[in-house]
Write an enzyme that holds these catalytic residues in place. Structure first.
Site, mmCIF file in Angstrom:
data_model
loop_
_atom_site.group_PDB
_atom_site.id
_atom_site.type_symbol
_atom_site.label_atom_id
_atom_site.label_comp_id
_atom_site.label_asym_id
_atom_site.label_seq_id
_atom_site.Cartn_x
_atom_site.Cartn_y
_atom_site.Cartn_z
ATOM 1 N N GLU A 132 0.684 -1.332 -0.077
ATOM 2 C CA GLU A 132 -0.273 0.225 0.320
ATOM 3 C C GLU A 132 0.954 1.256 0.096
ATOM 4 O OE1 GLU A 132 -2.668 -3.155 1.288
ATOM 5 O OE2 GLU A 132 -0.404 -2.377 1.965
ATOM 6 N N HIS B 180 -11.086 -5.718 9.422
ATOM 7 C CA HIS B 180 -11.994 -5.756 7.780
ATOM 8 C C HIS B 180 -13.620 -5.143 7.747
ATOM 9 C CE1 HIS B 180 -9.216 -9.219 6.974
ATOM 10 N NE2 HIS B 180 -9.700 -8.729 5.372
#
Length: 658
Positions: A397, A464
């Site tokens: 990322e 998540h």
């Protein structure tokens, strides 16, 4: 050192020498000014000048170079007027950052130099993005980026090399191995003989160059550069050198063994090259004196000009204006035809139409190409736009966000999909310290949208399910958008992409396939920073956003006796304060509902704003409703207990009866 090379003429040697001499003499002057208190800090590159000069000379003027603290030679070789550099060092308005940053923490498109940030690592990924833009434009150009041996310990180094290798980007990763990361020796930084050996792990060509030999640096780099232009690929280059002064002047060099200092003093790149030129009868001692005299005169002349400049006068209005690039949303013909869309389809359609509008725009993320993303939002995009523009990324990322910044430097818009908003922690540094600050620091736009699938209610557990918008509303320079409906999602996504500033675009996963409404089919945009009054009322103002909007509306349907206004913020930064204040002044009671846990959430700041600006209009205490202060659990029973959804109705009734 062997300075002989058959390709170099006497004029070439003299040119190299003059270029090498200039940063050395500037540094000597800067050290005097530092002792006099006329500059605040200095990171010395004495002993390392050959690397910056040799690399820069090997590049064309239009090729980007990303230097570090000790690469003064990059700036002088690119021809930046010295008075501008001196203004930068003294924090004056004629510098490149208007006094907002110091030394070489700046960039300049005019000279194709992109300066560092103190966190070091992100600039390696930025170089990837610049090189990717060259590749997308079919330009035969390379990008050179510097780091030190200490910087190779950072994760960004490995991510950037991996991306460059996988995508075969024309990046020259130039590592100055000068022996110490501040005071930590290389033996405590990595456990391999040569940094260049790390290239093997990435299937990458690598070289070791004697960094104090200007001829070796220049000739080998020129050869590499010419090859990479014709056959684009990344190359890792380790320059063996040494830092003769402290990391910065205050830290000194007492930690360095005396015999090591003595050895490297004899390897001085300027003195040794000068002696070679004298011994070879390329120059005379009188010419050496003349060269030095001319450069010193130039330094003093430009210093006089800088010293006459006034100190910066603080201007609060200008400081606030420069946090973002000024931007006015384009006026689009209002579409007339609507069709029913799910939240997820509206986002997908919005992305597709923006990809059609901006012919060079790139989408990057994990599994977004043939697979279509884990939520299938980009399903079919590869067939329509090609793999150059819809790019699967490695799991990295940080470097991908940095690469998006590099694309923006090359005037290419990009969208980065975080597979889940939780994963943004792995890319937090370039978002918070590069994208958010770059326009304020030196006027460079960060034309990047980061899509953030977020939120609970889907049994996804602690890794998540976060809705972490508050992390970013705290950071000046970022815009944070959080739609609750398909229409808003499509229109706000278009606006976020149009906006040249960095935007965090939150998409609640629980809304993807559960919410439907009629949405304009054609391209349209909705201005960022404007709240939406969904329901009018007289007794209470409900302020909320995202999935919580639907929680509030469901409760109010069950409680028709409560006359409540529902204000959907839509944009959290910038925040529509006027809409908030107008509604609170009308109703006199306010409840703020957020999915995030309570402490440190945006509800707290909204509450403070209301208290400061609307206190005399309030008929009851301001109420905040939020989720439990725990990580988000997986089991449905525990998640239901965690979420603020079940608490809201009771708290609303208590406030209504106050």
């Amino acid at each position: 050192m062997d300075f002989k090379h058959q390709s170099l003429t006497r004029e070439n040697h003299i040119d190299l020498y003059r270029s090498l001499l200039k940063p050395r003499l500037i540094e000597e002057k800067m050290l005097i000014l530092l002792r006099q208190g006329k500059i605040s800090k200095w990171f010395s590159g004495i002993g390392q000048e050959a690397i910056a000069i040799g690399v820069t000379k090997a590049l064309n003027k239009e090729e980007y170079i990303l230097p570090m603290h000790r690469n003064l030679g990059v700036f002088t070789e690119r021809g930046i007027p010295l008075y501008r550099l001196f203004s930068q060092f003294q924090g004056k308005s004629n510098g490149f950052t208007k006094g907002r940053d110091r030394s070489f923490h700046f960039g300049t498109q005019e000279y194709k130099i992109i300066g560092m940030i103190s966190h070091l690592g992100p600039q390696l990924g930025v170089a990837d993005g610049i090189a990717l833009a060259h590749k997308l434009k079919n330009e035969k150009a390379v990008t050179a980026v510097f780091t030190g041996e200490g910087g190779t310990s950072e994760g960004d180094f490995h991510e950037a090399l991996n991306i460059a290798s996988v995508w075969q980007l024309p990046v020259l990763f130039c590592v100055e191995n000068n022996g110490y990361g501040l005071s930590t020796p290389v033996s405590e930084q990595f456990n391999c003989e040569h940094i260049a050996d790390k290239g093997k792990g990435y299937g990458m060509e690598s070289h070791i160059i004697e960094g104090n030999n200007i001829v070796e640096v220049f000739t080998k780099m020129k050869e590499i550069v010419e090859e990479v232009r014709e056959n684009p690929r990344p190359v890792l280059i380790e320059f063996k050198t040494f830092r003769m002064r402290g990391h910065e002047e205050a830290s000194g060099t007492k930690y360095v063994p005396e015999e090591l200092m003595d050895y490297w003093a004899k390897q001085d790149p300027v003195e040794n090259y000068e002696q070679f030129l004298l011994d070879s009868d390329f120059i005379t001692k009188d010419e050496v004196s003349k060269f030095k005299s001319d450069i010193k005169s130039e330094i003093n002349e430009h210093l006089k000009r800088t010293n006459k400049e006034p100190s910066i006068e603080p201007d609060e209005k200008l400081e606030l204006e420069d946090v973002y690039q000024q931007f006015t949303l384009d006026e689009h013909p209002k579409p007339s035809r609507k069709t029913e869309m799910r939240f997820i389809d509206a986002i997908s359609k919005g992305l597709e139409q923006s990809m059609e509008k901006y012919k060079t725009m790139v989408i990057m993320g994990q599994d977004i190409a043939e697979y279509g993303g884990v939520f299938k939002i980009t399903d079919g995009f590869v067939e329509k736009f090609g793999k150059d523009r819809v790019r699967n990324t490695p799991i990295c990322e940080s470097a991908i966000v940095s690469a998006a910044m590099g694309l923006s430097i090359q005037d290419i818009k990009s969208i980065v999909e975080m597979q889940f908003s939780d994963f943004v922690t792995s890319g937090f540094n370039p978002i918070a310290n590069y994208l958010a600050k770059v326009h304020y620091r030196w006027g460079q736009k960060a034309d990047v949208v980061i899509r953030m699938p977020c939120g609970g209610g889907v049994g996804a557990g602690p890794f998540h399910s976060q809705t972490n918008e508050a992390w970013f509303t705290k950071i000046p320079g970022l815009k944070v958008v959080y739609p609750s409906s398909p229409q808003d999602a499509k229109g706000l996504l278009a606006a976020a992409i149009e906006d040249p500033n960095p935007v965090l675009f939150f998409e609640h996963k629980a809304l993807y396939r559960t919410i439907r409404e009629d949405v304009y089919e054609d391209y349209f945009s909705i201005e960022i920073g404007k709240a939406n009054l969904l329901k009018e009322g007289n007794d209470i103002t409900v302020i909320t956003f995202g999935a919580a909007v639907h929680w509030a509306l469901e409760v109010l349907e069950r409680c028709p006796e409560i006359s409540a206004e529902v204000l959907d913020l839509r944009s959290l930064s910038p925040l529509d304060e006027a809409a908030i204040f107008n509604s609170v002044k009308k109703t006199g009671k306010v409840i703020i509902l957020q999915e995030d846990s309570l402490f440190g959430g945006i509800a707290s700041d909204i509450s403070a704003l209301i208290s400061e600006h609307c206190f005399e209009y309030l008929d009851a205490p301001i109420k905040r409703v939020a989720s439990l202060s725990t990580p988000i659990p997986f089991a449905k029973e525990l998640e239901d207990q965690y979420l603020a959804k079940l608490k809201f109705e009771n708290e609303l009734k208590i406030l209504n009866n106050y």
